[in-house]
Design a protein around this motif. Structure first.
Motif: not given
Length: 158
Positions: A142-146, A149-150, A152-153
């Protein structure tokens, strides 16, 4: 009367001599780690490969174990496992192989974190809502920054 006594004496000696011949040929050995240190508390299982029957024992403080078993060793395997180590299966080399040295290798690290709204640790099976599991590969994909962000989906999070 003397003949009866001699016969009874002979019969008694014969019966006791049978018990000597019927003594078990024990299977024993030690369980150690890759540094040759004994592994205390390891579970050692003697399993019949034909019917699946098992006998279990636990190693002592010096990593020793023993089974009083007079068996055809070609039909059995020895399984050793302990916390923090991988499972090791040993096949007998010969039909008379009795003393074994079993080496356990460290197990891979496997850690899982479950995040819930209860602020306490809860087993995944005991949660009232569905649980989404994301492993390391999924997070990397998923290459999330925070962390936000993880989440949220994921369903049921905002």
């Amino acid at each position: 009367m003397t003949g009866k006594r001699q016969f009874l004496a002979f019969l008694t000696v014969f019966i006791f001599s049978l018990s000597v011949f019927a003594q078990k040929n024990p299977i024993n050995g030690t369980v150690s780690d890759s540094a040759n240190s004994p592994v205390a508390g390891a579970t050692v299982t003697l399993r019949n490969k034909l019917n699946g029957s098992e006998r279990k024992t636990v190693t002592d403080g010096e990593g020793r174990f023993a089974f009083d078993a007079d068996v055809d060793r070609s039909q059995f395997e020895l399984i050793a496992d302990a916390d923090g180590f991988g499972r090791t299966v040993v096949q007998f080399n010969t039909a008379t192989d009795t003393s074994l040295i079993v080496k356990l290798n460290p197990a891979g690290i496997s850690e899982q974190v479950t995040v819930t709204a209860t602020r306490t640790e809860v087993a995944t099976a005991d949660t009232a809502v569905p649980v989404s599991v994301l492993d390391r590969e999924e997070i990397e994909r998923r290459n999330v920054n925070t962390i936000g962000d993880l989440f949220r989906s994921l369903p049921g999070t905002s």
